[in-house]
Design a protein around this motif. Structure first.
Motif, PDB file in Angstrom:
ATOM      1  N   TRP A 108      35.489  83.195  -7.889  1.00  0.00           N
ATOM      2  CA  TRP A 108      36.361  82.146  -7.341  1.00  0.00           C
ATOM      3  C   TRP A 108      35.569  80.864  -7.076  1.00  0.00           C
ATOM      4  O   TRP A 108      36.038  79.764  -7.361  1.00  0.00           O
ATOM      5  CB  TRP A 108      37.041  82.643  -6.055  1.00  0.00           C
ATOM      6  N   TRP A 111      35.439  79.115 -10.378  1.00  0.00           N
ATOM      7  CA  TRP A 111      36.644  78.654 -11.066  1.00  0.00           C
ATOM      8  C   TRP A 111      37.372  77.517 -10.362  1.00  0.00           C
ATOM      9  O   TRP A 111      38.209  76.854 -10.960  1.00  0.00           O
ATOM     10  CB  TRP A 111      37.588  79.829 -11.359  1.00  0.00           C
ATOM     11  N   ILE A 112      37.093  77.282  -9.069  1.00  0.00           N
ATOM     12  CA  ILE A 112      37.746  76.119  -8.463  1.00  0.00           C
ATOM     13  C   ILE A 112      37.022  74.822  -8.821  1.00  0.00           C
ATOM     14  O   ILE A 112      37.557  73.743  -8.630  1.00  0.00           O
ATOM     15  CB  ILE A 112      37.896  76.244  -6.928  1.00  0.00           C
ATOM     16  N   PRO A 115      38.802  72.622 -12.197  1.00  0.00           N
ATOM     17  CA  PRO A 115      39.988  71.814 -11.868  1.00  0.00           C
ATOM     18  C   PRO A 115      39.697  70.696 -10.873  1.00  0.00           C
ATOM     19  O   PRO A 115      40.295  69.610 -10.971  1.00  0.00           O
ATOM     20  CB  PRO A 115      40.982  72.826 -11.288  1.00  0.00           C
ATOM     21  N   ALA A 116      38.768  70.948  -9.927  1.00  0.00           N
ATOM     22  CA  ALA A 116      38.455  69.889  -8.962  1.00  0.00           C
ATOM     23  C   ALA A 116      37.868  68.675  -9.688  1.00  0.00           C
ATOM     24  O   ALA A 116      38.209  67.525  -9.372  1.00  0.00           O
ATOM     25  CB  ALA A 116      37.464  70.405  -7.915  1.00  0.00           C
ATOM     26  N   ILE A 119      40.555  66.818 -11.634  1.00  0.00           N
ATOM     27  CA  ILE A 119      41.306  65.907 -10.769  1.00  0.00           C
ATOM     28  C   ILE A 119      40.488  64.641 -10.514  1.00  0.00           C
ATOM     29  O   ILE A 119      40.992  63.516 -10.609  1.00  0.00           O
ATOM     30  CB  ILE A 119      41.673  66.602  -9.436  1.00  0.00           C
ATOM     31  N   THR A 151      42.870  59.506  -2.378  1.00  0.00           N
ATOM     32  CA  THR A 151      43.392  60.758  -1.815  1.00  0.00           C
ATOM     33  C   THR A 151      43.013  61.949  -2.687  1.00  0.00           C
ATOM     34  O   THR A 151      42.631  63.013  -2.191  1.00  0.00           O
ATOM     35  CB  THR A 151      44.923  60.678  -1.690  1.00  0.00           C
ATOM     36  N   TYR A 152      43.119  61.757  -4.022  1.00  0.00           N
ATOM     37  CA  TYR A 152      42.725  62.838  -4.931  1.00  0.00           C
ATOM     38  C   TYR A 152      41.223  63.090  -4.837  1.00  0.00           C
ATOM     39  O   TYR A 152      40.769  64.232  -4.890  1.00  0.00           O
ATOM     40  CB  TYR A 152      43.126  62.491  -6.362  1.00  0.00           C
ATOM     41  N   PHE A 155      40.562  65.240  -1.765  1.00  0.00           N
ATOM     42  CA  PHE A 155      40.864  66.671  -1.921  1.00  0.00           C
ATOM     43  C   PHE A 155      39.917  67.341  -2.904  1.00  0.00           C
ATOM     44  O   PHE A 155      39.592  68.520  -2.745  1.00  0.00           O
ATOM     45  CB  PHE A 155      42.332  66.869  -2.317  1.00  0.00           C
ATOM     46  N   VAL A 159      37.616  70.681  -2.203  1.00  0.00           N
ATOM     47  CA  VAL A 159      37.585  71.886  -3.030  1.00  0.00           C
ATOM     48  C   VAL A 159      36.159  72.215  -3.447  1.00  0.00           C
ATOM     49  O   VAL A 159      35.717  73.361  -3.359  1.00  0.00           O
ATOM     50  CB  VAL A 159      38.504  71.727  -4.260  1.00  0.00           C
ATOM     51  N   LEU A 162      34.257  73.656  -0.629  1.00  0.00           N
ATOM     52  CA  LEU A 162      34.620  75.065  -0.454  1.00  0.00           C
ATOM     53  C   LEU A 162      33.844  75.933  -1.433  1.00  0.00           C
ATOM     54  O   LEU A 162      33.299  76.984  -1.076  1.00  0.00           O
ATOM     55  CB  LEU A 162      36.131  75.214  -0.684  1.00  0.00           C
ATOM     56  N   ILE A 165      30.256  76.254  -0.249  1.00  0.00           N
ATOM     57  CA  ILE A 165      30.093  77.106   0.929  1.00  0.00           C
ATOM     58  C   ILE A 165      30.190  78.575   0.534  1.00  0.00           C
ATOM     59  O   ILE A 165      29.359  79.399   0.924  1.00  0.00           O
ATOM     60  CB  ILE A 165      31.144  76.749   2.002  1.00  0.00           C
ATOM     61  N   PRO A 207      30.413  71.603   5.509  1.00  0.00           N
ATOM     62  CA  PRO A 207      31.545  71.404   6.431  1.00  0.00           C
ATOM     63  C   PRO A 207      31.525  70.026   7.095  1.00  0.00           C
ATOM     64  O   PRO A 207      32.595  69.492   7.414  1.00  0.00           O
ATOM     65  CB  PRO A 207      31.355  72.509   7.473  1.00  0.00           C
ATOM     66  N   GLY A 211      34.410  67.311   7.113  1.00  0.00           N
ATOM     67  CA  GLY A 211      34.860  66.561   8.279  1.00  0.00           C
ATOM     68  C   GLY A 211      34.942  65.074   7.989  1.00  0.00           C
ATOM     69  O   GLY A 211      35.916  64.402   8.351  1.00  0.00           O
ATOM     70  N   THR A 214      37.867  64.340   5.823  1.00  0.00           N
ATOM     71  CA  THR A 214      39.103  64.555   6.580  1.00  0.00           C
ATOM     72  C   THR A 214      39.390  63.350   7.474  1.00  0.00           C
ATOM     73  O   THR A 214      40.537  62.898   7.579  1.00  0.00           O
ATOM     74  CB  THR A 214      38.993  65.834   7.428  1.00  0.00           C
TER      75      THR A 214
ATOM     76  N   ALA B  20      40.694  85.841  -8.396  1.00  0.00           N
ATOM     77  CA  ALA B  20      40.033  84.539  -8.281  1.00  0.00           C
ATOM     78  C   ALA B  20      40.804  83.472  -9.051  1.00  0.00           C
ATOM     79  O   ALA B  20      40.995  82.353  -8.568  1.00  0.00           O
ATOM     80  CB  ALA B  20      38.597  84.634  -8.788  1.00  0.00           C
ATOM     81  N   THR B  24      42.711  80.282  -7.444  1.00  0.00           N
ATOM     82  CA  THR B  24      42.401  78.931  -7.906  1.00  0.00           C
ATOM     83  C   THR B  24      43.687  78.155  -8.181  1.00  0.00           C
ATOM     84  O   THR B  24      43.830  77.004  -7.760  1.00  0.00           O
ATOM     85  CB  THR B  24      41.540  78.988  -9.183  1.00  0.00           C
ATOM     86  N   ALA B  35      47.965  65.798  -2.029  1.00  0.00           N
ATOM     87  CA  ALA B  35      47.481  64.445  -2.310  1.00  0.00           C
ATOM     88  C   ALA B  35      48.614  63.580  -2.860  1.00  0.00           C
ATOM     89  O   ALA B  35      48.794  62.423  -2.448  1.00  0.00           O
ATOM     90  CB  ALA B  35      46.316  64.506  -3.311  1.00  0.00           C
ATOM     91  N   PHE B 102      31.852  72.465  10.956  1.00  0.00           N
ATOM     92  CA  PHE B 102      33.008  71.591  10.752  1.00  0.00           C
ATOM     93  C   PHE B 102      33.415  70.951  12.072  1.00  0.00           C
ATOM     94  O   PHE B 102      33.637  69.741  12.155  1.00  0.00           O
ATOM     95  CB  PHE B 102      34.173  72.404  10.160  1.00  0.00           C
ATOM     96  N   ALA B 105      31.126  68.110  13.259  1.00  0.00           N
ATOM     97  CA  ALA B 105      31.367  66.764  12.738  1.00  0.00           C
ATOM     98  C   ALA B 105      32.290  65.993  13.678  1.00  0.00           C
ATOM     99  O   ALA B 105      32.041  64.814  13.982  1.00  0.00           O
ATOM    100  CB  ALA B 105      31.971  66.840  11.339  1.00  0.00           C
ATOM    101  N   PHE B 106      33.343  66.650  14.166  1.00  0.00           N
ATOM    102  CA  PHE B 106      34.297  65.940  15.026  1.00  0.00           C
ATOM    103  C   PHE B 106      33.736  65.748  16.435  1.00  0.00           C
ATOM    104  O   PHE B 106      33.947  64.708  17.061  1.00  0.00           O
ATOM    105  CB  PHE B 106      35.638  66.683  15.045  1.00  0.00           C
TER     106      PHE B 106
END
Lengths: 520, 320
Positions: A108, A111-112, A115-116, A119, A151-152, A155, A159, A162, A165, A207, A211, A214, B20, B24, B35, B102, B105-106
């Protein structure tokens, strides 16, 4: 279904559904190479525009999109995934483990990524264009004045954070839990050590990057004022949060490279690595220091003098453990029976050029001097010496070094050496002159420049095209090796190489160490 | 898959899995949908649709459900060696560590604004000229009840380009502004959350001693406390928006308040769902034994983690 012990599944599902660390490592490596080519193409556009003063090929707005995407794709798409791919391939084989600790999550994590980046790249075709605020995306350029595609961008950063991590947690769990009996921490190959520490850095700072983006997202869409002084926030806050991620990030990129070099130099010097324990401690020291030096990227934003001094001294301290490393590599080579196959050439190239990049870094760490160098081409030259000649050269060395083990075929040594020399010359012709234009005052991230910078910029552009072309040779050599290289079945492809990965068959079977080896 | 556990392989390496790839699809669909919808709302004509995001989230949730179900089944089938279980423990520990960072950060943003940026905007220390040139008359206090923008008389009087309109709250959530202590929701929420950390511990002890009814009872109480906490937070947010004028637009005080408590609340919701699932597993399927209950243990670590974050929030957002 059936006996997956004996070989991979056929067809596309092998890659899409795989849980095998070698398959996943291969996908990471090819994906990162594709991103390297894409980011490189953007760099070629940048250098073509800068070949002459005046506006040549592209609009300034598009130029900014190119510098932004070049940086983002090279850092997050090319260098980081390439080392994760290497970690996937090598760590289980180096510590005698049957696979990574969490194989499905491993798949996983990979594979993410595609696509990230799809985008992220697609923002080029969106209304208002791609992000154009530089790879460091400082607010308010990336908030108040950003194109809607931001915005894209936000995101896709989420991804791929993630992905990093999860990949890091997997590496930590693998190293802590999957070592063969007898493989104590202080017996681990240095590549495993540097990756363990890198993974810790990644889990700690990705992370924080999440933040930061975000807060951007909230400022843009939901009316918060983190980075807006009108509401009591501060644009400089963005820089602090970003560089709290960003400085450890540059060690995330270079520490695995240190690990690779620490594997290869002993192999071709036919001597054990000099000062193994001090290498481990130096790596840990660099990782620790990386958390307390972030504001050296922002000396000129108006920090109090106490802050400038603290970050200056802390930054200079990094030269000590880094110096330990360079000393140890040179001492490993000292009186060794050295040969200069392609991996070794790239490692020596790394050693020389990374040290130059380290010294320019030391120059930049001096706060009062940095007021002159800040945001100039001197900085561009500095970080390309450590990113390209550091990370990319060592990654290239790693590919040549382990490719015979991966596919059971030998690459063409002449072509490899040719690749090295063209790369080495192309790289230096590109980036060495940038020191001079930078010191003379040429700012970074501009599509046009004053006439007196013309000669050096032309050199730079010619060098960049040479360096870019040499990567095509690299691609050709790798494919030619996989398809038609001279087969080899020697377990130990290099006579000076040490480590468990050289005890398994060549090419490495689909599953290795299903029963753990004995390590003395 | 059946002969996995009996092969010579000590560490269970699962066969190929579509999970997976499905996860995805779910993740990318939801982020892309989010978005697009946000951009429609902010940069478009204001109409936006989050349908794509919800579809993605449904795919994602369904995949996660099936993923966890598979791992639970594998464990019940005895495929997980002690070594594999340790991998899960390490994985959960470092996942929680990443969550801590995380929040860091805030919290870092909050500390930076409160100790450095805010006083500088008001002219302290190195910031004297900024205040004079940009935000004449801005006084720093925390909670920030007047934004620099309001101090100079609104957007039209700003020297700098507009970066949004910020109107501050007329009443803050700080303890200092409460009429009577027993009306102060954060205090009740603190009591609730700290208690729930204790109840989940009692449940754990019940499980360790093999007392299933004690485990179910105290785990149920923990889940209920989580739900009460979240309900009170809904009340608090309603009060903030309806009666205090405290919104996301309320300058940096509103920004830090809602982002810190909001992300914490989201994590409490996640933790409550995790614990509720463990409760259902115990009630309906009789899962967990005194020496094999990682699903519950991981959820309880997560619960203690959100509890610790709340203590930080209570101190730095509400009291100090």
């Amino acid at each position: 279904m059936g006996d997956h012990h004996h070989g991979p599944a056929k067809g596309l599902s092998r890659w899409l559904f795989t849980t095998n660390h070698k398959d996943i490592g291969t996908m990471y490596l090819w994906f990162s190479f594709a991103m390297f080519i894409l980011g490189g193409a953007f760099a070629m556009i940048i250098r073509a525009e800068l070949f002459q003063p005046g506006m040549q090929l592209v609009e300034p707005a598009f130029f900014n999109q190119m510098t932004t995407l070049h940086g983002l794709i090279m850092v997050f798409g090319a260098i980081m995934p390439s080392f994760v791919g290497l970690a996937n391939w090598m760590i289980p084989m180096m510590i005698g483990a049957p696979d990574m600790a969490l194989p499905r999550m491993n798949n996983w994590s990979f594979w993410i990524l595609p696509p990230a980046f799809l985008i992220l790249a697609s923002t080029l075709f969106m209304e208002g264009g791609a992000p154009a605020f530089g790879w460091t995306f400082y607010a308010p350029l990336s908030t108040t004045y950003a194109p809607p595609s931001v915005t894209y961008f936000i995101f896709s950063i989420h991804v791929l954070g993630l992905s990093s991590i999860m990949g890091s947690i997997n590496i930590i769990a693998t190293v802590m839990n999957m070592r063969a009996p007898g493989m104590t921490y202080m017996k681990m190959p240095l590549f495993v050590w540097t990756w363990l520490i890198t993974a810790f850095l990644l889990v700690a700072v990705m992370p924080v990057l999440a933040g930061a983006v975000t807060m951007m997202l909230m400022d843009i869409h939901f009316g918060t004022s983190f980075f807006s002084a009108a509401g009591g926030g501060d644009p400089v806050l963005f820089q602090h949060v970003f560089w709290f991620f960003g400085h450890p990030e540059v060690y995330i990129i270079i520490l695995p490279a240190f690990g690779v070099v620490s594997q290869i130099i002993p192999a071709f010097s036919r001597k054990p690595l000099f000062g193994y324990a001090s290498m481990v401690y130096a790596t840990a020291a660099i990782a620790f220091l990386s958390f307390i030096v972030w504001a050296h990227h922002m000396y000129t934003v108006g920090m109090p003098i106490a802050g400038e001094l603290f970050f200056m001294y802390a930054t200079m301290l990094i030269a000590v453990p880094t110096g330990v490393k360079v000393f140890n590599w040179i001492t490993t080579m000292w009186r060794g029976s050295m040969t200069f196959e392609t991996p070794m050439l790239f490692c020596i190239g790394f050693l020389v050029l990374f040290t130059i990049g380290g010294f320019t870094g030391l120059m930049l760490s001096i706060a009062p001097a940095d007021f002159q160098y800040h945001d100039s081409y001197f900085v561009v030259a500095h970080f390309h010496y450590v990113m390209v000649a550091g990370a990319v050269f060592s990654m290239t060395a790693a590919v040549y070094y382990w490719l015979p083990k991966w596919c059971g075929r030998m690459y063409n040594e002449t072509m490899g050496k040719t690749h090295f020399w063209i790369s080495f010359i192309g790289f230096n012709v590109t980036f060495f002159p940038q020191h001079f234009v930078g010191l003379a005052g040429m700012p970074r991230r501009i599509p046009d420049y004053a006439l007196q910078f013309t000669d050096f910029n032309m050199m730079s552009s010619i060098g960049a095209f040479i360096y870019g072309a040499s990567q095509i040779l690299f691609l050709y050599n790798v494919i030619a090796t996989i398809v038609a290289g001279k087969p080899t079945s020697e377990e130990k492809v290099w006579d000076g190489a040490e480590g468990l990965e050289w005890t398994v068959a060549t090419p490495a079977p689909y599953h290795t160490f299903e029963t753990p080896p004995a390590v003395r | 898959m059946s002969d996995q556990a009996t092969t010579h392989e000590k560490y269970y390496v699962p066969e190929k899995s579509a999970m997976a790839a499905l996860a995805t699809i779910g993740l990318i669909t939801s982020t892309f949908g989010a978005a697009t919808a946000m951009n429609q709302a902010t940069f478009g004509n204001g109409e936006s649709s989050f349908t794509t995001m919800y579809i993605g989230l449904c795919i994602f949730a369904a995949t996660l459900f099936s993923w966890f179900r598979t791992t639970i089944k594998e464990n019940l089938a005895g495929m997980n060696s002690a070594q594999l279980k340790k991998s899960y423990v390490i994985g959960m520990f470092w996942f929680i560590f990443s969550e801590v960072m995380f929040f860091a950060a805030f919290f870092g943003a909050l500390f930076y604004v409160r100790t450095l940026a805010g006083p500088w905007l008001a002219g302290e220390g190195e910031g004297g000229a900024w205040n004079h040139l940009l935000w004449e008359g801005f006084q720093y206090s925390w909670p920030m009840m007047q934004t620099p923008q309001e101090a100079v008389g609104g957007v039209s009087n700003q020297v700098m380009a507009n970066m949004g309109t910020f109107t501050s709250a007329h009443k803050s959530m700080a303890f200092a502004e409460v009429d009577a202590w027993y009306q102060w929701l954060p205090m009740w929420n603190t009591i609730i959350l700290l208690t729930s950390s204790g109840t989940v511990h009692i449940a754990h002890e019940g499980l360790l001693s093999g007392n299933r009814s004690r485990f179910n009872l105290w785990l149920g109480i923990t889940v209920a406390l989580g739900v009460i906490f979240l309900s009170l937070q809904v009340v608090e947010y309603y009060e903030a928006y309806a009666h205090f004028g405290l919104t996301l637009n309320s300058g940096i005080y509103g920004s830090t308040f809602f982002m810190l408590t909001g992300f914490h609340g989201f994590h409490v919701a996640m933790g409550t769902i995790m614990l509720a699932i463990q409760l259902i597993r115990s009630l309906k399927a009789g899962h967990f034994t005194s020496d094999d209950h990682f699903g519950f243990e991981a959820s309880s670590w997560y619960w203690h983690f959100v509890d610790v974050v709340w203590v930080g929030l209570f101190l730095f957002v509400y009291i100090l």
